[in-house]
Design a protein around this motif. Sequence first.
Motif, mmCIF file in Angstrom:
data_model
loop_
_atom_site.group_PDB
_atom_site.id
_atom_site.type_symbol
_atom_site.label_atom_id
_atom_site.label_comp_id
_atom_site.label_asym_id
_atom_site.label_seq_id
_atom_site.Cartn_x
_atom_site.Cartn_y
_atom_site.Cartn_z
ATOM 1 N N PHE A 4 -3.890 12.821 -0.670
ATOM 2 C CA PHE A 4 -4.883 12.235 -1.566
ATOM 3 C C PHE A 4 -4.138 11.646 -2.760
ATOM 4 O O PHE A 4 -3.411 12.356 -3.453
ATOM 5 C CB PHE A 4 -5.872 13.295 -2.044
ATOM 6 N N VAL A 5 -4.293 10.351 -2.979
ATOM 7 C CA VAL A 5 -3.617 9.668 -4.084
ATOM 8 C C VAL A 5 -4.600 9.550 -5.240
ATOM 9 O O VAL A 5 -5.664 8.938 -5.116
ATOM 10 C CB VAL A 5 -3.123 8.273 -3.656
ATOM 11 N N ILE A 6 -4.240 10.160 -6.370
ATOM 12 C CA ILE A 6 -5.139 10.257 -7.520
ATOM 13 C C ILE A 6 -4.678 9.340 -8.647
ATOM 14 O O ILE A 6 -3.499 9.311 -9.005
ATOM 15 C CB ILE A 6 -5.185 11.708 -8.039
ATOM 16 N N ASN A 7 -5.622 8.612 -9.212
ATOM 17 C CA ASN A 7 -5.351 7.736 -10.346
ATOM 18 C C ASN A 7 -5.625 8.507 -11.630
ATOM 19 O O ASN A 7 -6.771 8.773 -11.981
ATOM 20 C CB ASN A 7 -6.236 6.486 -10.274
ATOM 21 N N ALA A 8 -4.566 8.876 -12.329
ATOM 22 C CA ALA A 8 -4.728 9.661 -13.560
ATOM 23 C C ALA A 8 -4.227 8.893 -14.775
ATOM 24 O O ALA A 8 -3.695 9.477 -15.709
ATOM 25 C CB ALA A 8 -3.994 10.986 -13.428
ATOM 26 N N GLU A 29 -12.847 19.870 -4.382
ATOM 27 C CA GLU A 29 -11.785 20.557 -5.115
ATOM 28 C C GLU A 29 -11.142 19.622 -6.139
ATOM 29 O O GLU A 29 -10.926 19.989 -7.291
ATOM 30 C CB GLU A 29 -10.714 21.058 -4.136
ATOM 31 N N ILE A 30 -10.827 18.424 -5.696
ATOM 32 C CA ILE A 30 -10.151 17.469 -6.574
ATOM 33 C C ILE A 30 -11.043 17.075 -7.751
ATOM 34 O O ILE A 30 -10.590 16.957 -8.897
ATOM 35 C CB ILE A 30 -9.741 16.214 -5.779
ATOM 36 N N GLN A 31 -12.326 16.902 -7.490
ATOM 37 C CA GLN A 31 -13.245 16.473 -8.549
ATOM 38 C C GLN A 31 -13.389 17.512 -9.660
ATOM 39 O O GLN A 31 -13.762 17.178 -10.782
ATOM 40 C CB GLN A 31 -14.624 16.152 -7.952
ATOM 41 N N LYS A 32 -13.072 18.770 -9.366
ATOM 42 C CA LYS A 32 -13.139 19.816 -10.394
ATOM 43 C C LYS A 32 -12.184 19.516 -11.555
ATOM 44 O O LYS A 32 -12.395 19.953 -12.680
ATOM 45 C CB LYS A 32 -12.778 21.178 -9.794
ATOM 46 N N TYR A 33 -11.126 18.769 -11.251
ATOM 47 C CA TYR A 33 -10.095 18.506 -12.258
ATOM 48 C C TYR A 33 -10.147 17.069 -12.772
ATOM 49 O O TYR A 33 -9.244 16.620 -13.465
ATOM 50 C CB TYR A 33 -8.709 18.797 -11.653
ATOM 51 N N ARG A 34 -11.209 16.368 -12.454
ATOM 52 C CA ARG A 34 -11.342 14.967 -12.854
ATOM 53 C C ARG A 34 -11.631 14.850 -14.352
ATOM 54 O O ARG A 34 -12.592 15.414 -14.854
ATOM 55 C CB ARG A 34 -12.477 14.309 -12.054
ATOM 56 N N THR A 54 -13.945 6.615 -8.365
ATOM 57 C CA THR A 54 -12.714 5.871 -8.647
ATOM 58 C C THR A 54 -11.519 6.778 -8.926
ATOM 59 O O THR A 54 -10.401 6.287 -9.088
ATOM 60 C CB THR A 54 -12.908 4.936 -9.857
ATOM 61 N N PHE A 55 -11.748 8.070 -8.972
ATOM 62 C CA PHE A 55 -10.664 8.997 -9.306
ATOM 63 C C PHE A 55 -9.635 9.075 -8.178
ATOM 64 O O PHE A 55 -8.432 9.081 -8.412
ATOM 65 C CB PHE A 55 -11.246 10.380 -9.606
ATOM 66 N N VAL A 56 -10.101 9.138 -6.949
ATOM 67 C CA VAL A 56 -9.197 9.150 -5.792
ATOM 68 C C VAL A 56 -9.010 7.719 -5.306
ATOM 69 O O VAL A 56 -9.975 7.047 -4.950
ATOM 70 C CB VAL A 56 -9.752 10.035 -4.657
ATOM 71 N N GLU A 57 -7.776 7.254 -5.332
ATOM 72 C CA GLU A 57 -7.467 5.877 -4.938
ATOM 73 C C GLU A 57 -7.555 5.694 -3.421
ATOM 74 O O GLU A 57 -8.188 4.777 -2.922
ATOM 75 C CB GLU A 57 -6.052 5.512 -5.394
ATOM 76 N N ARG A 58 -6.879 6.558 -2.704
ATOM 77 C CA ARG A 58 -6.831 6.421 -1.253
ATOM 78 C C ARG A 58 -6.452 7.738 -0.606
ATOM 79 O O ARG A 58 -5.977 8.664 -1.266
ATOM 80 C CB ARG A 58 -5.832 5.334 -0.832
ATOM 81 N N VAL A 59 -6.666 7.793 0.710
ATOM 82 C CA VAL A 59 -6.301 8.967 1.509
ATOM 83 C C VAL A 59 -5.454 8.491 2.679
ATOM 84 O O VAL A 59 -5.813 7.536 3.376
ATOM 85 C CB VAL A 59 -7.547 9.704 2.037
ATOM 86 N N ASP A 115 -8.590 3.176 1.843
ATOM 87 C CA ASP A 115 -8.707 2.837 0.427
ATOM 88 C C ASP A 115 -10.094 3.257 -0.049
ATOM 89 O O ASP A 115 -11.094 2.626 0.292
ATOM 90 C CB ASP A 115 -8.503 1.332 0.233
ATOM 91 N N ILE A 116 -10.161 4.324 -0.822
ATOM 92 C CA ILE A 116 -11.449 4.893 -1.235
ATOM 93 C C ILE A 116 -12.208 3.952 -2.157
ATOM 94 O O ILE A 116 -13.417 3.756 -2.021
ATOM 95 C CB ILE A 116 -11.240 6.250 -1.931
ATOM 96 N N ARG A 117 -11.526 3.352 -3.107
ATOM 97 C CA ARG A 117 -12.203 2.454 -4.052
ATOM 98 C C ARG A 117 -12.801 1.248 -3.325
ATOM 99 O O ARG A 117 -13.914 0.830 -3.591
ATOM 100 C CB ARG A 117 -11.223 1.989 -5.128
ATOM 101 N N GLU A 118 -12.029 0.695 -2.395
ATOM 102 C CA GLU A 118 -12.509 -0.457 -1.642
ATOM 103 C C GLU A 118 -13.706 -0.071 -0.785
ATOM 104 O O GLU A 118 -14.678 -0.811 -0.688
ATOM 105 C CB GLU A 118 -11.379 -0.979 -0.758
ATOM 106 N N HIS A 119 -13.647 1.131 -0.212
ATOM 107 C CA HIS A 119 -14.745 1.623 0.617
ATOM 108 C C HIS A 119 -16.001 1.803 -0.224
ATOM 109 O O HIS A 119 -17.098 1.383 0.179
ATOM 110 C CB HIS A 119 -14.354 2.949 1.259
ATOM 111 N N ASN A 120 -15.868 2.402 -1.404
ATOM 112 C CA ASN A 120 -17.030 2.639 -2.260
ATOM 113 C C ASN A 120 -17.650 1.335 -2.757
ATOM 114 O O ASN A 120 -18.863 1.203 -2.858
ATOM 115 C CB ASN A 120 -16.620 3.516 -3.455
ATOM 116 N N ALA A 121 -16.791 0.362 -3.070
ATOM 117 C CA ALA A 121 -17.300 -0.945 -3.541
ATOM 118 C C ALA A 121 -18.079 -1.624 -2.435
ATOM 119 O O ALA A 121 -19.152 -2.196 -2.669
ATOM 120 C CB ALA A 121 -16.127 -1.816 -3.978
#
Length: 204
Positions: free
Chosen positions: A7-11, A162-167, A175-180, A193-199
């Motif tokens: 999971f690639v996270i944009n921080a 789990e990841i969203q707990k630390y967002r 938009t927090f998770v970029e891709r998987v 690409d999670i962002r592209e999928h959500n858009a």
Amino acid sequence: GVVNATFVINATANSKKMSKVRGIATFSEKIRDLRVLAVCDSGAHGVALEAGATLCLDPTDIGKISEGEINIDEFESVVCTTACLKSLAKVARVLRAKMPHQRKGTVNDNIGTAIRASLLNVEWETVDSQNHSDFFNITLPLFKANFPITTIKDHVTTMFGEIQKYRPAKFKPETFVERVELSIGGDNIMHLDIREHNASYKQD
């Protein structure tokens, strides 16, 4: 085989907050075959073996670990009952990261519950991304390739939760998770690409 996920996270602007974040994900099905050493009274050995323990050890035999009669390197996990935790403290230096802990679920009054936690829980942590200074990666085994689709969805949902707990508050959940990235045995099998999928989903 076991499918690993990164999971690639944009921080961006919150990189310090996300550095070396650690957590434990509890999945619905066992992903890996682990060798588990269970420390409990002899009366609970049957329950432990039925729950998936590889070997049971009575608290009076803890010395077998420090003496090397039992090689701790042969086990991926060590669990114990609450009553036996104090006895294990004597070999904590030998067990090191495998020392049972309530936070990990590997210490419980019921040895069967501790073993199930050991088999279903997967520890994870954020590591610096090699491609972007403000991005972090979380890599862990996520599911088996032969799992039914409902179980796969459940495991993916669990890890996103789990990841969203630390967002950080400034980031939206979508938009927090970029891709998987999914892989088996080091071979990449999917890049989402999670962002592209959500858009795209919002436009539809």
